[in-house]
Write an enzyme that holds these catalytic residues in place. Structure first.
Site, PDB file in Angstrom:
ATOM      1  N   TRP A  70       2.148   6.158  -3.266  1.00 48.92           N
ATOM      2  CA  TRP A  70       2.190   7.610  -3.432  1.00 48.92           C
ATOM      3  C   TRP A  70       0.816   8.218  -3.724  1.00 48.92           C
ATOM      4  O   TRP A  70       0.581   9.374  -3.403  1.00 48.92           O
ATOM      5  CB  TRP A  70       3.180   8.041  -4.524  1.00 48.92           C
ATOM      6  CG  TRP A  70       3.373   9.536  -4.586  1.00 48.92           C
ATOM      7  CD1 TRP A  70       4.211  10.291  -3.795  1.00 48.92           C
ATOM      8  CD2 TRP A  70       2.715  10.469  -5.455  1.00 48.92           C
ATOM      9  NE1 TRP A  70       4.099  11.629  -4.112  1.00 48.92           N
ATOM     10  CE2 TRP A  70       3.192  11.757  -5.138  1.00 48.92           C
ATOM     11  CE3 TRP A  70       1.770  10.333  -6.465  1.00 48.92           C
ATOM     12  CZ2 TRP A  70       2.752  12.900  -5.796  1.00 48.92           C
ATOM     13  CZ3 TRP A  70       1.330  11.470  -7.118  1.00 48.92           C
ATOM     14  CH2 TRP A  70       1.822  12.738  -6.792  1.00 48.92           C
ATOM     15  N   ASP A  71      -0.108   7.474  -4.313  1.00 50.35           N
ATOM     16  CA  ASP A  71      -1.390   8.064  -4.717  1.00 50.35           C
ATOM     17  C   ASP A  71      -2.559   7.191  -4.270  1.00 50.35           C
ATOM     18  O   ASP A  71      -3.510   6.982  -5.018  1.00 50.35           O
ATOM     19  CB  ASP A  71      -1.409   8.247  -6.237  1.00 50.35           C
ATOM     20  CG  ASP A  71      -2.546   9.151  -6.704  1.00 50.35           C
ATOM     21  OD1 ASP A  71      -2.995  10.005  -5.925  1.00 50.35           O
ATOM     22  OD2 ASP A  71      -2.994   9.002  -7.864  1.00 50.35           O
ATOM     23  N   LEU A  72      -2.497   6.683  -3.027  1.00 49.74           N
ATOM     24  CA  LEU A  72      -3.514   5.737  -2.582  1.00 49.74           C
ATOM     25  C   LEU A  72      -4.715   6.482  -2.004  1.00 49.74           C
ATOM     26  O   LEU A  72      -4.820   6.705  -0.801  1.00 49.74           O
ATOM     27  CB  LEU A  72      -2.933   4.766  -1.548  1.00 49.74           C
ATOM     28  CG  LEU A  72      -3.804   3.516  -1.335  1.00 49.74           C
ATOM     29  CD1 LEU A  72      -3.822   2.636  -2.568  1.00 49.74           C
ATOM     30  CD2 LEU A  72      -3.321   2.722  -0.135  1.00 49.74           C
TER      31      LEU A  72
END
Length: 321
Positions: free
Chosen positions: A214-216
């Site tokens: 989700w937050d790469l």
């Protein structure tokens, strides 16, 4: 004694209110507790992000370098140890878990090379690039290619049971979309956000079943350490796990180190890495879903315009054929 970074205090107070204040007040005691219980000694200056304090440590029993991560457990962070262990079992290129306390969410993690985030490559290999592109296009494209490879390994892993789902997130964002559109001050932005919502509705019935980070973005991938057998490897950390379609993972790599002229190139490179290049429409719809999700949150905080970078990403993707 432990100094808590002012920036971490400010973000906790601003975003988490009373829970954030309680978390900050408890941090020195939590750090002391786990340093003692897990037999750790500090080994460097504290690091921090938006929601966590990270202490470089050494495990006294065997001299293994590690990182003690303390964070407020919420909907986004509660699944972190579950996801990291699933990726670890699959050899998917995520940071290893050495210990976890379910009651507090404290994590003892494999130590990575905090001085070499992937943004360092995008910035030309000199210093971390920060929030904007510092190096040349070739350096940034090399970083995008690395990120795409990491993303493909992570997204290949089926999601364990019990994690939050993209399907539920889509329900919430689509329910909030009409109000968010109506609150934007600019008519062209209202149309743009409405187009994002329409794209999401087309794919909402198939939210996917992969384990997503989700937050790469480029600062959530660090170089591995040779003393951990990770020399030459790029390793993902700090996930906010979600079960869903890999197309929902592309947005951070388009927005972080933003370059308007590179949006389409990055999108194509990432969809190719994920094997979604023949279904770019679905990947595009889910990426527009991230624009919608961020807009819903921003409007809820009182904003009346889209973040300029987000709006530009949406415009360029909607113009694609």
């Amino acid at each position: 004694m432990m100094d808590i970074p002012d920036e971490l205090i400010a973000t906790q107070y601003a975003y988490n209110g009373a829970a954030g204040r309680a978390f900050v007040a408890a941090l020195p005691g939590l750090a002391g507790r786990f340093l003692e219980e897990w037999g750790l000694r500090r080994d460097g200056s504290a690091m921090y992000g938006m929601c966590a304090l990270v202490l470089p440590v050494v495990r006294e029993a065997d001299g293994v370098p590690a990182a003690l991560k303390l964070q407020l457990v919420d909907e986004e962070t509660v699944g972190e140890p579950v996801a990291l262990r699933a990726w670890g079992a699959a050899g998917a290129g995520a940071v290893g878990v050495l210990g976890h306390d379910p009651g507090t969410g404290a994590l003892l993690l494999e130590r990575l090379d905090e001085g070499r985030p992937l943004s360092w490559v995008a910035g030309g290999g000199g210093v971390p690039a920060g929030s904007r592109l510092v190096g040349g296009v070739a350096d940034a494209r090399r970083a995008v290619t690395v990120l795409g490879g990491v993303l493909a390994r992570l997204a290949a892993v089926p999601a364990p049971e019990g994690l939050r789902t993209l399907g539920r997130a889509v329900e919430r964002m689509l329910a909030a979309a009409p109000d968010a559109v109506g609150r934007l001050a600019d008519a062209s932005e209202r149309r743009l956000l409405a187009d994002c919502a329409a794209a999401v509705r087309e794919v909402a019935g198939e939210p996917g079943d992969r384990l997503l980070h989700w937050d790469l973005h480029y600062d959530n991938i660090l170089a591995g350490r040779a003393d951990a057998g990770r020399a030459g490897e790029w390793v993902a950390l700090d996930p906010k796990p979600l079960v869903g379609d890999p197309g929902f993972e592309l947005f951070p790599a388009l927005d972080n180190l933003f370059d308007a002229g590179e949006v389409v190139w990055r999108f194509d490179a990432l969809t190719e890495a994920l094997g979604m290049d023949r279904d770019r429409g679905r990947a595009r719809a889910w990426t527009l879903g991230r624009v919608l999700q961020n807009a819903v949150w921003a409007v809820g905080d009182g904003e009346r315009e889209l973040a300029p970078d987000h709006a530009e990403i949406a415009r360029r993707l909607l113009r694609m054929r």
